[in-house]
Enzyme design. Structure first.
Site, mmCIF file in Angstrom:
data_model
loop_
_atom_site.group_PDB
_atom_site.id
_atom_site.type_symbol
_atom_site.label_atom_id
_atom_site.label_comp_id
_atom_site.label_asym_id
_atom_site.label_seq_id
_atom_site.Cartn_x
_atom_site.Cartn_y
_atom_site.Cartn_z
ATOM 1 C CE LYS A 87 -3.918 1.958 2.614
ATOM 2 N NZ LYS A 87 -4.804 1.769 3.796
ATOM 3 C CB SER A 146 -8.364 0.633 5.585
ATOM 4 O OG SER A 146 -9.101 1.814 5.425
ATOM 5 C CB SER A 151 -8.189 3.524 2.706
ATOM 6 O OG SER A 151 -7.359 2.935 3.677
HETATM 7 N N1 GLN Z 1 -13.000 3.745 5.986
HETATM 8 C C1 GLN Z 1 -12.539 4.210 7.262
HETATM 9 C C2 GLN Z 1 -12.241 5.682 7.192
HETATM 10 O O1 GLN Z 1 -12.553 6.253 6.229
HETATM 11 C C3 GLN Z 1 -11.362 3.418 7.697
HETATM 12 C C4 GLN Z 1 -10.120 3.854 7.049
HETATM 13 C C5 GLN Z 1 -8.936 3.037 7.440
HETATM 14 O O2 GLN Z 1 -9.059 2.003 8.090
HETATM 15 N N2 GLN Z 1 -7.781 3.543 7.066
HETATM 16 O O3 GLN Z 1 -11.725 6.261 8.087
#
Ligand code: GLN
Length: 486
Positions: free
Chosen positions: A78, A177, A153
């Site tokens: 990532k 994410s 994400s």
């Molecule tokens: N979707 C969640 C957010 O927008 C989690 C993001 C993540 O785990 N980095 O914060």
């Protein structure tokens, strides 16, 4: 031989017998990426030349018998994980040209193990989002159906593994994410116990919640990667210094007598009927193998999302203060004095979702609102943790859906932040409590999209989480990988 279809453990055997080289494996994945990437956009940066060089080094390690389980197996990372001299953009204009002067500890471990790195994967900007639609470099497509999001994400990492662009990938999970995109793309994703994997060199979003974790096609492959990255690190002050088991060895433990908790708060209105059915089937599979199913309560779960969005935004408003145009990243041309320079740099460099989070977090931390929002959120966080502590006196693991629905279409939620935030309704509790959780495929919906089931375990109980997952995987069988027309 179709290299792309072989599991990491099958490739290990072939490598050890000298029937295949790491260079051949890496070349097969490069060919696949070249074919599929125009459709998917899983990657921000490709590092094929370095990957082939790494493969040659891995082949030498294998010849010299200095190799370990994952030597010679390629991986995708990532793009918020720092890689020495290789762009690490967080899918943001702010870091579009940023090349870190060092490797994150997890990257060092991967390089030491001789794993060739294929590239850096697309993500929601600074890991804020659930669909990759906030990426500065355009969204990643779900390989099961290109009209649908891959989740986020870590959507690029998840799509790359599901589409056979990489056998393994790393993501980060602050509120879901890793698990949510794993669920949406039909693969396995693990958020380890907070402190199990080093965060050193991982661009922080919300430091008290962030963890790095693996993506793989199967439970065993994810366990192998977890074993490699779960090391104590003196450069991360939150790293836990406890003995690490070999997670691959923990899989076969049978589930007879295992107490499996099913929390009623996760089977609520708004949960898709097909998702519920698939999760109940996974629970039944454990019961059939002798596990004891226990109804439990996690009464503060309905407060988790609100709590998460206070804690995460508060921490991000502080963490992202470093992007000011002075030390690294984008700097505005519009710089009549330093204050204007800061303002313009941040206005130009960050996208709308990142700005929204910084403003929300700054508000929650400001004098006059701190007690009402931030402090209160910390208190509720404690209650959520205590719910789990209490539940884990009665059960060994907890099973829930990973997400309320299967993947959604592009554009469906991006204009409505609350609808998007609701994708994380089942995943944030594990981050708030600091405990491990895994998502794995539990079936396909009637429109051929994967469904994820989540297994949550007590702190540092990754072994029982993995053996439970392995039993479900054996009982349900594989959903397969998407047929991607190229
Ligand atoms: N979707 C969640 C957010 O927008 C989690 C993001 C993540 O785990 N980095 O914060």
């Amino acid at each position: 031989m179709d290299i792309l279809k072989k599991s990491v453990l099958e490739l290990r055997e072939l490598l050890d017998k000298g029937e295949i080289s790491s260079r051949e494996i890496v070349q097969a994945y490069i060919d696949r990426i070249e074919k599929t990437e125009p459709k998917l956009n899983s990657f921000v940066t490709l590092t094929f030349e370095e990957a082939l060089k790494d493969a040659d080094r891995a082949d030498e390690m294998i010849r010299n018998k200095t190799h370990t389980t994952l030597t010679g197996i390629p991986i995708a990372l990532k793009d918020n994980i720092s890689t020495y001299h290789v762009k690490t953009t967080c899918s943001s204009k702010m870091l579009e040209n940023y090349r870190p002067p060092f490797d994150a500890t997890v990257v060092e471990l991967i390089k030491q193990a001789g794993m060739p790195i294929l590239g850096k994967t697309n993500m929601d900007e600074f890991a804020m989002g659930s669909s990759t639609e906030t990426s500065y470099f355009g969204p990643t497509k779900n390989p099961w159906n290109l009209e649908y999001v891959p989740g986020g994400s870590s959507g690029g990492s998840a799509a790359s593994v599901a589409a056979k662009q990489a056998p393994l990938a790393l993501g980060t999970d602050t509120g879901g994410s890793i698990r949510q995109p794993a669920a949406f793309t039909g693969i396995v994703g693990i958020k380890p116990t907070y402190g199990l994997v080093s965060r050193y060199g991982v661009v922080p979003f919300a430091s008290s919640l962030d963890q790095v974790g693996p993506f793989a096609r199967t439970v065993a492959e994810s366990a192998a990667l977890l074993s490699l990255i779960a090391q104590y690190d003196k450069y991360d002050s939150t790293s836990l210094n406890n003995p690490r088991p070999d997670y691959l060895r923990s899989l076969e433990k049978d589930v007879k007598g295992l107490r499996v908790g099913v929390p009623k708060e996760f089977f609520i209105d708004g949960l898709d009927a097909e998702v519920e059915q698939a999760v109940r089937k996974a629970v039944k599979a454990l019961e059939d193998q002798g596990a004891e199913i226990v109804d439990i309560e996690l009464p503060h779960s309905d407060k988790a999302l609100a709590t998460y969005y206070i804690v995460a935004t508060a921490e991000c408003s502080s963490n992202l203060a470093r992007f000011d145009g002075v030390r690294f990243g984008h700097r505005s041309e519009n710089t009549k004095d330093s204050v204007t320079m800061f303002k313009h740099t941040r206005a130009e460099g960050f996208g709308p979702e990142v700005k929204r989070r910084i403003m929300l977090g700054t508000y929650a931390l400001s004098a006059g609102y701190y007690d009402a929002y931030y402090l209160k959120a910390l208190k509720v966080r404690r209650l959520i943790k205590e719910d789990f502590d209490k539940a884990f006196t009665k059960v060994d693991v907890i099973i829930t859906p990973t997400t309320p629905s299967t993947a959604f279409k592009f554009g469906e939620k991006v204009q409505d932040p609350i609808a998007m935030y609701l994708s994380d309704v089942f995943t944030t509790t594990a981050n708030l409590a600091g405990i491990p959780a895994l998502s794995m495929p539990a079936g396909l919906s009637s429109n051929n999209l994967p469904i994820g089931v989540q297994i949550i375990a007590p702190s540092l109980a990754e072994e029982v989480m993995l053996s439970t997952a392995y039993s479900i995987e054996k009982a349900l069988g594989s959903i397969g990988l998407p047929e991607l027309e190229v």
